[in-house]
Motif scaffolding. Sequence first.
Motif, PDB file in Angstrom:
ATOM      1  N   LEU A 297       0.810  -1.220   0.000  1.00  0.00           N
ATOM      2  CA  LEU A 297       0.000   0.000   0.000  1.00  0.00           C
ATOM      3  C   LEU A 297       0.844   1.272   0.000  1.00  0.00           C
ATOM      4  N   LEU A 298       2.152   1.126   0.285  1.00  0.00           N
ATOM      5  CA  LEU A 298       3.038   2.289   0.319  1.00  0.00           C
ATOM      6  C   LEU A 298       3.310   2.773  -1.102  1.00  0.00           C
ATOM      7  N   GLU A 299       2.950   4.004  -1.388  1.00  0.00           N
ATOM      8  CA  GLU A 299       3.114   4.542  -2.741  1.00  0.00           C
ATOM      9  C   GLU A 299       4.471   5.197  -2.949  1.00  0.00           C
ATOM     10  N   GLY A 312      18.711  12.475   7.244  1.00  0.00           N
ATOM     11  CA  GLY A 312      18.081  13.403   8.188  1.00  0.00           C
ATOM     12  C   GLY A 312      17.002  14.266   7.591  1.00  0.00           C
ATOM     13  N   LYS A 313      16.518  13.896   6.406  1.00  0.00           N
ATOM     14  CA  LYS A 313      15.491  14.689   5.740  1.00  0.00           C
ATOM     15  C   LYS A 313      14.094  14.262   6.208  1.00  0.00           C
ATOM     16  N   ASP A 314      13.149  15.183   6.132  1.00  0.00           N
ATOM     17  CA  ASP A 314      11.753  14.848   6.403  1.00  0.00           C
ATOM     18  C   ASP A 314      11.189  14.050   5.226  1.00  0.00           C
ATOM     19  N   VAL A 315      10.215  13.190   5.528  1.00  0.00           N
ATOM     20  CA  VAL A 315       9.560  12.413   4.474  1.00  0.00           C
ATOM     21  C   VAL A 315       8.046  12.565   4.611  1.00  0.00           C
ATOM     22  N   GLU A 316       7.367  12.418   3.513  1.00  0.00           N
ATOM     23  CA  GLU A 316       5.901  12.441   3.518  1.00  0.00           C
ATOM     24  C   GLU A 316       5.419  11.106   2.973  1.00  0.00           C
ATOM     25  N   LEU A 317       4.939  10.262   3.857  1.00  0.00           N
ATOM     26  CA  LEU A 317       4.512   8.927   3.455  1.00  0.00           C
ATOM     27  C   LEU A 317       3.133   8.987   2.814  1.00  0.00           C
ATOM     28  N   LYS A 318       2.974   8.243   1.721  1.00  0.00           N
ATOM     29  CA  LYS A 318       1.693   8.179   1.025  1.00  0.00           C
ATOM     30  C   LYS A 318       1.278   6.717   0.870  1.00  0.00           C
ATOM     31  N   PHE A 319       0.025   6.440   1.205  1.00  0.00           N
ATOM     32  CA  PHE A 319      -0.498   5.084   1.125  1.00  0.00           C
ATOM     33  C   PHE A 319      -1.741   5.038   0.246  1.00  0.00           C
ATOM     34  N   SER A 320      -1.860   3.969  -0.505  1.00  0.00           N
ATOM     35  CA  SER A 320      -3.057   3.720  -1.305  1.00  0.00           C
ATOM     36  C   SER A 320      -4.266   3.584  -0.393  1.00  0.00           C
ATOM     37  N   ASP A 321      -5.464   3.873  -0.926  1.00  0.00           N
ATOM     38  CA  ASP A 321      -6.672   3.686  -0.119  1.00  0.00           C
ATOM     39  C   ASP A 321      -7.252   2.281  -0.276  1.00  0.00           C
ATOM     40  N   LYS A 322      -6.480   1.386  -0.898  1.00  0.00           N
ATOM     41  CA  LYS A 322      -6.912  -0.008  -1.004  1.00  0.00           C
ATOM     42  C   LYS A 322      -6.708  -0.731   0.325  1.00  0.00           C
ATOM     43  N   LYS A 323      -7.169  -1.972   0.398  1.00  0.00           N
ATOM     44  CA  LYS A 323      -7.009  -2.815   1.578  1.00  0.00           C
ATOM     45  C   LYS A 323      -6.063  -3.960   1.229  1.00  0.00           C
ATOM     46  N   VAL A 374       5.804 -20.798   6.992  1.00  0.00           N
ATOM     47  CA  VAL A 374       6.387 -21.263   5.732  1.00  0.00           C
ATOM     48  C   VAL A 374       6.278 -20.226   4.620  1.00  0.00           C
ATOM     49  N   LEU A 375       5.086 -19.656   4.443  1.00  0.00           N
ATOM     50  CA  LEU A 375       4.911 -18.693   3.354  1.00  0.00           C
ATOM     51  C   LEU A 375       3.761 -17.750   3.646  1.00  0.00           C
ATOM     52  N   ASN A 376       3.784 -16.635   2.962  1.00  0.00           N
ATOM     53  CA  ASN A 376       2.729 -15.622   3.066  1.00  0.00           C
ATOM     54  C   ASN A 376       2.080 -15.436   1.701  1.00  0.00           C
ATOM     55  N   LEU A 377       0.766 -15.303   1.706  1.00  0.00           N
ATOM     56  CA  LEU A 377       0.022 -14.897   0.513  1.00  0.00           C
ATOM     57  C   LEU A 377      -0.541 -13.511   0.797  1.00  0.00           C
ATOM     58  N   VAL A 378      -0.244 -12.561  -0.086  1.00  0.00           N
ATOM     59  CA  VAL A 378      -0.645 -11.176   0.141  1.00  0.00           C
ATOM     60  C   VAL A 378      -1.425 -10.670  -1.064  1.00  0.00           C
ATOM     61  N   ALA A 379      -2.584 -10.089  -0.806  1.00  0.00           N
ATOM     62  CA  ALA A 379      -3.408  -9.546  -1.894  1.00  0.00           C
ATOM     63  C   ALA A 379      -4.006  -8.215  -1.470  1.00  0.00           C
ATOM     64  N   THR A 380      -4.311  -7.395  -2.458  1.00  0.00           N
ATOM     65  CA  THR A 380      -4.978  -6.120  -2.203  1.00  0.00           C
ATOM     66  C   THR A 380      -6.308  -6.089  -2.939  1.00  0.00           C
ATOM     67  N   GLY A 381      -7.191  -5.210  -2.474  1.00  0.00           N
ATOM     68  CA  GLY A 381      -8.493  -5.048  -3.110  1.00  0.00           C
ATOM     69  C   GLY A 381      -9.121  -3.750  -2.670  1.00  0.00           C
TER      70      GLY A 381
END
Length: 412
Positions: A297-299, A312-323, A374-381
């Motif tokens: 979800l991290l853009e 040492g710089k500032d950052v602006e985190l952006k995330f998708s509105d998906k789940k 053992v393993l991870n399955l990851v999906a977005t929607g």
Amino acid sequence: MKILIIGNGGRESAIAQKLSSDSRIEAFFFASGNATTEKLGKNIQKTDIPSLRDFAVKEKIDLTIVGPEASLVDGIVDEFTKHGLKIFGPKKRTAQLEGSKAYSKKFMQQHGVKTAKAVVFDAYQEAVDYVVNHSYPLVIKASGLANGKGVVICKNVEDARATLYSFMIDRVFGDAGIKVIVEEYLKGFEASVIAFSNGKKLFPCIAAKDYKKAGNGDKGPNTGGMGSVAPSPEFTPEHFEDFRRNIMEPTLAGLHDEMLDFKGFIFFGLMITANGTYLLEYNMRLGDPETQSLLPLLENSLLDVILDCIDGKDVELKFSDKKAVCLVMCSGGYPGNFDIGYEITGLEKVKHSQILLAGAKYKADRVVTSGGRVLNLVATGDTYEEARKKVYEDALPVKFDYEYYREDIAKF
């Protein structure tokens, strides 16, 4: 750039996958990696800090990212920094906020971080005398590192006595249980907030939900994590404001006061109750399996965020509105005793999810189990249900002897 990633779990697979599309990265090295990372770079069988340091110097590694807590607590950042190597994570002294729950609890209390009332014991009989006269339920924690398993909710004095004996006398977690924390029980729901630190400020990600118990309905023993969801569906903007004001900001002030400033990740394990948001624990690295559901979800470019923080710089985190939903498939018997070496089949039939192998390695041209998770399955929607449906459909064709997984991840 040449990147070294320390660790061999699903979290390290997720970091590598997120970075793999960055054209600036010439080569990946993983210590010690797994079957996913083997396809993205080179796995090296080095685990001790001097060997890793020498490797990084020899290969002219441009950036090292540390996954697991043990390396941080043992001082890998101190050693790498001493040799002019760029590495993202806290030094040994700061890593004690995770390495010692007794130390972190004292830090919380001294700096006004909202947390449960607790008493620390290093004498078994004193701890027993205390729990005999305590109301129930209560929580007993091993102070040291116990792979996410050293926390027990005790329903009565018999549970408490047995837990203290197990931790302090039987030493089921080795030296981690020499010292214990006996803490008031907080009723509510948990959430995880991971933040990037640039040495001066903290930049929090969206909250994630972790499923710690082995069985459906949050039954059974604690594990390293059976799945995760991002963003946490229960964590509201009001909860975040409570967290920011009463936990994150006092923590940042405490880090400055104690001269514990660092450039890396800090994980806030939270309990949200009817009386507000409380801090349960700090981790000084990315969570597993929270990372697996957060990074899709991290853009932002993960590499840019890390390098900016190091500078040492500032950052602006952006995330998708998906789940995002992460499902962990485990070896039968985990988190207790389990066998390994079983062939994993059906991976080619996974259609909708990202496959992040963790406790798995190649044996000739076969993928076989090598660990508990053992393993991870990851999906977005667009909805939790859409993402959930994808991972559970994809889990059906994946087979290995005695595999199991929870059936209620992201079931709201």
